[in-house]
Scaffold this motif. Structure first.
Motif, PDB file in Angstrom:
ATOM      1  N   ALA A  58      43.772  37.194 -24.631  1.00 42.35           N
ATOM      2  CA  ALA A  58      45.212  38.415 -24.285  1.00 42.35           C
ATOM      3  C   ALA A  58      44.489  39.515 -23.253  1.00 42.35           C
ATOM      4  O   ALA A  58      44.766  40.197 -22.383  1.00 42.35           O
ATOM      5  CB  ALA A  58      46.010  38.871 -25.616  1.00 42.35           C
ATOM      6  N   GLU A  59      43.147  39.839 -23.934  1.00 40.37           N
ATOM      7  CA  GLU A  59      41.828  40.819 -23.477  1.00 40.37           C
ATOM      8  C   GLU A  59      41.833  40.084 -22.200  1.00 40.37           C
ATOM      9  O   GLU A  59      40.877  41.154 -21.057  1.00 40.37           O
ATOM     10  CB  GLU A  59      40.861  41.558 -23.958  1.00 40.37           C
ATOM     11  CG  GLU A  59      39.960  42.034 -23.723  1.00 40.37           C
ATOM     12  CD  GLU A  59      38.816  42.270 -24.531  1.00 40.37           C
ATOM     13  OE1 GLU A  59      37.844  43.064 -24.462  1.00 40.37           O
ATOM     14  OE2 GLU A  59      38.201  41.288 -25.762  1.00 40.37           O
ATOM     15  N   VAL A  60      41.016  39.057 -22.355  1.00 37.35           N
ATOM     16  CA  VAL A  60      40.177  38.797 -20.824  1.00 37.35           C
ATOM     17  C   VAL A  60      41.155  38.093 -19.097  1.00 37.35           C
ATOM     18  O   VAL A  60      41.011  38.394 -18.538  1.00 37.35           O
ATOM     19  CB  VAL A  60      39.348  38.024 -20.974  1.00 37.35           C
ATOM     20  CG1 VAL A  60      38.721  36.808 -19.746  1.00 37.35           C
ATOM     21  CG2 VAL A  60      38.140  37.880 -22.946  1.00 37.35           C
ATOM     22  N   ARG A  61      42.450  38.157 -19.937  1.00 41.35           N
ATOM     23  CA  ARG A  61      43.307  37.041 -18.868  1.00 41.35           C
ATOM     24  C   ARG A  61      43.135  36.826 -18.302  1.00 41.35           C
ATOM     25  O   ARG A  61      42.774  36.509 -16.767  1.00 41.35           O
ATOM     26  CB  ARG A  61      44.356  38.770 -18.553  1.00 41.35           C
ATOM     27  CG  ARG A  61      45.197  39.105 -19.798  1.00 41.35           C
ATOM     28  CD  ARG A  61      45.345  40.420 -18.442  1.00 41.35           C
ATOM     29  NE  ARG A  61      44.766  41.115 -19.017  1.00 41.35           N
ATOM     30  CZ  ARG A  61      43.898  41.427 -17.424  1.00 41.35           C
ATOM     31  NH1 ARG A  61      44.472  41.427 -16.081  1.00 41.35           N
ATOM     32  NH2 ARG A  61      43.440  42.955 -17.501  1.00 41.35           N
ATOM     33  N   PRO A  62      41.512  34.927 -18.598  1.00 39.62           N
ATOM     34  CA  PRO A  62      40.605  34.428 -17.273  1.00 39.62           C
ATOM     35  C   PRO A  62      42.080  33.488 -16.592  1.00 39.62           C
ATOM     36  O   PRO A  62      42.914  33.250 -16.581  1.00 39.62           O
ATOM     37  CB  PRO A  62      40.594  32.984 -18.672  1.00 39.62           C
ATOM     38  CG  PRO A  62      41.352  33.050 -19.590  1.00 39.62           C
ATOM     39  CD  PRO A  62      42.243  34.874 -20.075  1.00 39.62           C
ATOM     40  N   ASP A  63      41.244  33.895 -15.302  1.00 35.58           N
ATOM     41  CA  ASP A  63      42.178  32.699 -14.055  1.00 35.58           C
ATOM     42  C   ASP A  63      42.046  31.565 -14.389  1.00 35.58           C
ATOM     43  O   ASP A  63      42.509  30.477 -13.780  1.00 35.58           O
ATOM     44  CB  ASP A  63      41.083  33.219 -12.783  1.00 35.58           C
ATOM     45  CG  ASP A  63      42.062  34.960 -13.026  1.00 35.58           C
ATOM     46  OD1 ASP A  63      43.387  35.045 -12.588  1.00 35.58           O
ATOM     47  OD2 ASP A  63      41.827  35.631 -12.431  1.00 35.58           O
ATOM     48  N   ALA A  64      40.491  31.139 -14.707  1.00 35.67           N
ATOM     49  CA  ALA A  64      39.696  30.149 -15.264  1.00 35.67           C
ATOM     50  C   ALA A  64      39.008  30.166 -16.292  1.00 35.67           C
ATOM     51  O   ALA A  64      38.779  30.972 -16.480  1.00 35.67           O
ATOM     52  CB  ALA A  64      39.237  29.102 -13.401  1.00 35.67           C
ATOM     53  N   VAL A  65      39.265  28.421 -17.232  1.00 28.18           N
ATOM     54  CA  VAL A  65      38.624  28.269 -18.687  1.00 28.18           C
ATOM     55  C   VAL A  65      37.496  27.407 -18.394  1.00 28.18           C
ATOM     56  O   VAL A  65      38.019  25.701 -17.922  1.00 28.18           O
ATOM     57  CB  VAL A  65      39.674  28.544 -19.471  1.00 28.18           C
ATOM     58  CG1 VAL A  65      38.700  28.358 -21.441  1.00 28.18           C
ATOM     59  CG2 VAL A  65      40.560  29.526 -20.122  1.00 28.18           C
ATOM     60  N   VAL A  66      36.272  27.334 -18.527  1.00 24.07           N
ATOM     61  CA  VAL A  66      35.428  26.127 -19.383  1.00 24.07           C
ATOM     62  C   VAL A  66      35.371  26.263 -20.144  1.00 24.07           C
ATOM     63  O   VAL A  66      34.927  26.955 -21.210  1.00 24.07           O
ATOM     64  CB  VAL A  66      34.298  26.588 -18.452  1.00 24.07           C
ATOM     65  CG1 VAL A  66      33.410  24.915 -18.250  1.00 24.07           C
ATOM     66  CG2 VAL A  66      34.209  26.649 -16.561  1.00 24.07           C
ATOM     67  N   HIS A  67      35.850  24.755 -20.807  1.00 23.68           N
ATOM     68  CA  HIS A  67      35.436  24.873 -22.629  1.00 23.68           C
ATOM     69  C   HIS A  67      34.538  24.042 -22.982  1.00 23.68           C
ATOM     70  O   HIS A  67      34.506  22.595 -22.738  1.00 23.68           O
ATOM     71  CB  HIS A  67      37.118  24.893 -23.082  1.00 23.68           C
ATOM     72  CG  HIS A  67      37.253  23.912 -24.661  1.00 23.68           C
ATOM     73  ND1 HIS A  67      36.443  24.723 -25.092  1.00 23.68           N
ATOM     74  CD2 HIS A  67      37.768  23.037 -25.568  1.00 23.68           C
ATOM     75  CE1 HIS A  67      36.218  24.195 -26.408  1.00 23.68           C
ATOM     76  NE2 HIS A  67      37.248  22.853 -26.867  1.00 23.68           N
TER      77      HIS A  67
END
Length: 297
Positions: A58-67
């Motif tokens: 919720a804080e970062v609001r990422p456009d993409a995630v690399v897990h």
């Protein structure tokens, strides 16, 4: 500027993926399981902490995630940890992303070529049936199957990297172990079967492939990340000896020889190149020369 969130941010691969994304205009944030002061874009949150993951997203609001966060060493002693982190932890992350007000444009999950197992020899492509042979591989394949439950809600891409290496990788992995022995000019090294051949990539090339997969977003598809070339440990030793001018005695320790080990495992990078365009990894000799120099670049 697009914003990426990397789990396992402070790990071996995370460092290179962050550098690759930042070099191409991304704003990079990261999470990890350890406290670390002084990095404004790092958040300490464990994958077991579902509420904490929701707060960070919720804080970062990422456009993409690399897990990338995972237990990655096959010889790790706690089998249960593979499933807690690699499977349940990933499910917690996907649940948090699925519930977010702003959902990412791409979620890249780092699986592993270990899902193909040790029963198949030769060139492996994405159609090769999985046949995992240890708890690490089973946990990664289970993660892939679990991720399918979220593919109607999240744009998930599954990367299956083969062996890769570089400066900063732990000495529990074979090539860093060999490099460390040459760097300290050891007289002897204990290894297992010297003639097994594996497909090795450079971590910097893997980071480039991950960035391009984020940009292209082949949603719902597993993609091999590999060189399509194989080298034996014997060849790697010879390369390191030629680079350093140092030779050492190699002793084969039977404890390091795996039963029914496949002689050669090679990945097929055709699908990766079809998706992301021209891509390759440096020759293994160049990667070893970089590692023997010891500088991150």
């Amino acid at each position: 500027m697009k914003r990426a969130l990397i789990t396992g941010f402070k790990g071996f691969t995370g460092w290179y993926v962050a550098a690759e994304l930042e070099a191409h205009g991304w704003e990079v944030w990261g999470t990890g399981a350890h406290d670390e002061a002084g990095d404004a874009r790092y958040r300490h949150v464990d994958l077991a902490d579902a509420a904490g993951l929701r707060e960070v997203i919720a804080e970062v609001r990422p456009d993409a995630v690399v897990h990338l966060a995972a237990i990655a060493f096959v010889g790790h002693g706690d089998a249960d940890a593979f499933y807690r982190v690699n499977l349940i932890g990933t499910r917690n992350l996907l649940a948090a992303l699925g519930a977010a007000a702003q959902r990412p444009e791409c979620v890249l999950l780092a699986s592993s070529a270990n899902v193909y197992g040790n029963a198949t020899e030769g060139v492996l492509n994405e159609a090769t049936p999985p046949d995992p042979a240890n708890d690490y591989a089973v946990s990664k394949l289970a993660m892939e199957y679990m991720a399918r439950l979220w593919m109607d809600r999240l744009p998930i891409v599954i990367a299956r990297p083969f062996n890769y290496t570089g400066v900063g990788q732990a000495e529990s992995f074979l090539l860093p172990k060999i490099v460390a022995h040459f760097r300290r000019r050891a007289e002897v090294i204990e290894l297992g079967n010297l003639d097994v051949c594996r497909d090795f990539s450079d971590v910097r090339a893997v980071a480039r492939a991950y960035r391009r997969l984020l940009e292209v977003g082949p949603v719902g598809e597993p993609v091999n990340v590999c060189s399509g070339r194989t080298h034996s440990l014997r060849e790697a030793l010879a390369m390191a000896e030629a680079i350093t001018g140092h030779s050492m005695r190699v002793e084969v320790n039977p404890a390091f020889v795996r039963a029914n080990e496949v002689r050669s495992l090679c990945g097929d990078p055709a699908k990766l190149r079809r998706l992301i365009g021209e891509w390759d990894t440096p020759p293994l000799e160049d990667t070893l020369r970089w590692m023997l120099g010891g500088d991150v670049a």
